[in-house]
Design a protein around this motif. Structure first.
Motif, PDB file in Angstrom:
ATOM      1  N   VAL A  74       0.831  -1.199   0.000  1.00 14.77           N
ATOM      2  CA  VAL A  74       0.000   0.000   0.000  1.00 14.77           C
ATOM      3  C   VAL A  74       0.870   1.255   0.000  1.00 14.77           C
ATOM      4  N   GLU A  75       0.393   2.241  -0.728  1.00 12.83           N
ATOM      5  CA  GLU A  75       1.053   3.550  -0.728  1.00 12.83           C
ATOM      6  C   GLU A  75       0.306   4.432   0.263  1.00 12.83           C
ATOM      7  N   VAL A  76       1.012   5.012   1.190  1.00 13.47           N
ATOM      8  CA  VAL A  76       0.376   5.945   2.132  1.00 13.47           C
ATOM      9  C   VAL A  76       0.242   7.288   1.419  1.00 13.47           C
ATOM     10  N   LYS A  77      -0.975   7.742   1.263  1.00 14.39           N
ATOM     11  CA  LYS A  77      -1.203   8.921   0.420  1.00 14.39           C
ATOM     12  C   LYS A  77      -1.194  10.236   1.203  1.00 14.39           C
ATOM     13  N   GLU A 106      -3.018   8.954   7.124  1.00 12.59           N
ATOM     14  CA  GLU A 106      -3.141   7.514   6.877  1.00 12.59           C
ATOM     15  C   GLU A 106      -2.034   6.687   7.536  1.00 12.59           C
ATOM     16  N   TRP A 138      -2.450   2.674   8.294  1.00 12.33           N
ATOM     17  CA  TRP A 138      -1.848   1.626   7.468  1.00 12.33           C
ATOM     18  C   TRP A 138      -0.763   0.834   8.182  1.00 12.33           C
ATOM     19  N   ARG A 160      -9.052   1.567  -3.779  1.00 19.88           N
ATOM     20  CA  ARG A 160      -8.172   2.572  -3.167  1.00 19.88           C
ATOM     21  C   ARG A 160      -7.423   3.326  -4.256  1.00 19.88           C
ATOM     22  N   ASP A 161      -6.929   2.576  -5.216  1.00 16.76           N
ATOM     23  CA  ASP A 161      -6.259   3.172  -6.372  1.00 16.76           C
ATOM     24  C   ASP A 161      -6.249   2.121  -7.484  1.00 16.76           C
TER      25      ASP A 161
END
Lengths: 572, 105
Positions: free
Chosen positions: A130-133, A137, A141, B14-15
């Protein structure tokens, strides 16, 4: 508070005390935020010499402790270097959390310096990435990542945090108390009818066998497996990683079965009329031919956390999805009301016959070089009962599969699904960091050891006193033996020269180094290493002509097992 | 005859990594995607309809679907029996073309 501080606090809330990694431009804010924690001893950072080794160390830590191992790497080469370690953990269901730094959000997609599309690289080799945006977040996360990694079928998770998110400030932090995810840990479903059906089948079977896998380790179900085996008077075989679940001195344990497993264990599995797999998938390494197994017409039953495994290879006649410990307790309760199973003398006699028959092949005498089975016997004598052994990948790994006697659960770790050379040393280091109370040995081969051996420097710097026992035959022995046995002796691209001198190599890092000339030397040097409590390398020369036996021809069936050196005789 | 399944995936968006992982799941099983249609809501709920088919004839359709069902962000997968695909149509007035880095009206 900065995002990087929030990252550290979030990790600490998940119980992180040890972190393996290498800093770079994009995870430097994280490092800057844990200086005080490192200085106070609240957090230990272990500076590895390659990110792959950081991932293996986190993996070894997880396997030894049962808790997620944590690593950090920077973007670009840092991330791509952890890929092998992540897929190794993924294949062997090991919970690892990787915190990676990423380029700034506005630089993404522009071929920025060290930009690597971390998610694109990580998806195929992890349980989740997952990318923390946004900064908000981060705690969400981190919490999610530890939950995903350690529940269901455990596995690696990557949390990628852009540098600018780490550098941002936040005033009000909301740490989540629970996870909020579109993810479910596998359910344990107690179906009384199925429990009864399994119990009845087990009672009726004349030649039952239990096949134990990694799921038993993660469910802490060793006691239940042994109780079931004792109640039924039933033999136990295991997968290679399942070795870690069963003490080798348990009288009804026959050994690890499969491609390079003990022939008697494979034969017991073949000849059985009922096989109950517990926490073990029917992998192509364990059952090398599904048709061969199906042809036995036996009853297949399975207790497995992941219900999708029931759809692969062999469909079990009876299956129960869920935690092995819980389901075995249900099964034991049901069996207990049925009374004792009548002892099956014929089956027990047959198992003993198989053991006796194959033992004549598995313990060949010395012929000028030390024999692996005796090397491992010497190690067993010198090491405490609860010592942890890791391995690299190659012939030595197969020798450990057949001859290493691990005596406690969670004390044997190997890259079994991925077959990653170089796993042995860094995973041993991770195990030692997680379990400093245990003696930890990396049983390795020279080819595998040299792939991550530079991390001896870290073992010395960080005082991680692991013992590496290196079988040195100057060749990639497992490939060599396939070329030798099955490719008309067309041996190519496997033999190494004299470089390096393993002893000088080890000493150059500041490790102790010994060369064993006989089995007594091995025991003496191991005892010295334990006493001195420093990183130690023990070189053990072995013959490059030595084979890892039993083996199968490529694509072979278990019944085609080769147990003796065909170059010396024709006795199979 | 090539085997085909039409499935509906309920997931959390999410994306675009979601689509990437779904496509990779089928790629790994040597399956092909005939068409797909996705609708994502503001709150992240997302429905994806797609056709998958087994041109390689490796028999992986069932396994691929059940494997997809245990992926993080996937709530469930439904196999739709007797489903019929009505071709998706879109109306527009004008287009801008991008061709190997060159943009033309």
């Amino acid at each position: 508070m900065k995002g990087s501080e929030l990252l550290v606090k979030s990790m600490k809330r998940e119980g992180v005390k040890d972190l393996f990694g290498i800093p770079g431009l994009y995870n430097m804010p994280l490092y800057d935020s844990f200086i005080e924690d490192v200085e106070s001893g609240e957090l230990r950072h272990i500076l590895m010499r390659h990110e792959q080794a950081a991932a293996h160390a986190a993996d070894g830590y997880a396997r030894a402790t049962g808790r997620p191992g944590v690593l950090t790497a920077t973007a670009g080469p840092g991330v791509t270097n952890i890929v092998t370690g992540l897929i190794t953990a993924y294949q062997d269901s090991s919970p690892v959390v990787a915190i990676t730094g990423a380029v700034n959000r506005n630089a993404m997609g522009k071929l920025s310096f060290q930009e690597s599309d971390t998610l694109g690289v990580s998806f195929p080799v992890t349980k989740y990435a997952v990318e923390v945006k946004t900064i908000e977040e981060i705690p969400v996360w981190v919490k999610n990542a530890f939950y995903i990694a350690s529940t269901g079928r455990p596995g690696p998770v990557v949390v990628d945090v852009p540098r600018d998110v780490q550098m941002e400030d936040i005033e009000n932090v909301n740490y989540p108390e629970t996870t909020n995810l579109h993810y479910r840990s596998f359910q344990t479903v107690v179906d009384k009818d199925k429990v009864r059906q399994m119990a009845l089948n087990l009672m009726k079977a004349e030649k039952p066998v239990l096949l134990v896998g990694t799921g038993v380790v993660w469910a802490n179900a060793t006691d239940e497996v042994l109780k079931l085996s004792e109640f039924l008077g039933c033999p136990v075989v295991s997968t290679l990683p399942g070795k870690s679940a069963i003490p080798a001195d348990y009288p009804l344990y026959v050994g690890a079965m499969g491609y390079y497993g003990r022939a008697e264990a494979s034969m017991v599995a073949l000849e059985s009329d009922l096989l109950l797999a517990i926490g073990a998938r029917f992998s192509d390494r364990t059952f090398t031919s599904y048709d061969e197994m199906k042809d036995t017409k036996k009853i297949f039953m399975s207790i497995n956390l992941d219900p999708t495994d029931f759809s692969k290879g062999i469909k079990p006649d009876v299956s129960m999805a869920g935690n092995a410990r819980v389901l075995l307790q249900e099964l034991l309760n049901d069996l207990s009301v049925m009374g004792r199973k009548k002892a099956n003398y014929a089956w027990n006699r047959r198992i003993n016959e198989l053991k006796d028959y194959y033992s004549q092949y598995s313990h060949p005498p010395d012929d000028g070089y030390m024999r692996p089975w005796q090397i491992l016997k010497a190690l067993r004598e010198a090491l405490p009962r609860d010592a942890i052994m890791t391995t690299g990948v190659g012939q030595h790994q197969m020798w450990a599969e057949t001859h290493w006697e691990n005596l406690e659960p969670r004390s044997f770790f190997s890259s079994t699904g991925m077959g990653t050379m170089g796993f042995g040393l860094p995973s041993a280091m991770g195990a030692k960091v997680g379990r400093p109370d245990k003696v930890v040995v990396d049983y390795d081969g020279d080819g595998s050891f040299m792939m991550t051996g530079n991390n001896l420097a870290t073992a010395v710097d960080e005082h991680i006193p692991v013992i590496a026992v290196v079988n040195d035959n100057r060749t990639l022995g497992l490939v060599r033996q396939v070329q030798d046995m099955f490719q008309n002796k067309r041996i190519v691209g496997v033999d190494y020269g004299n470089s390096p001198n393993i002893m000088k190599y080890a000493e150059s890092f500041g490790a102790d180094a010994f060369e064993a000339h006989n089995y007594s030397d091995i025991m003496e040097y191991v005892r010295t290493a334990i006493r001195e409590n420093v990183p130690t390398v023990i070189r053990v020369p072995v013959d490059k002509e030595e084979l890892a036996l039993p083996t199968l021809p490529p694509g072979g069936k278990l019944s085609e097992v080769i147990v003796s050196d065909p170059r010396k005789n024709n006795k199979n | 005859m090539t085997q085909e399944r039409i499935i509906k995936i309920e997931a959390y968006y999410r994306d675009p990594g979601l689509v990437e992982r779904i496509a990779a799941n089928f790629r790994r099983f040597w399956l092909d995607i005939g068409w797909m249609h996705m609708e994502a809501e503001e709150n992240g709920t997302c429905s994806i309809y797609m056709s998958i088919y087994d041109r390689s004839k490796l028999g992986n359709l069932d396994l691929s679907i059940i494997t997809l069902s245990k992926m993080v962000d996937i709530d469930f997968v439904e196999e739709l029996e007797g489903a019929r695909y009505n071709k998706f149509e879109i109306e527009y007035n004008k287009s801008k073309k991008y061709e190997w880095g060159v943009v033309s009206e």
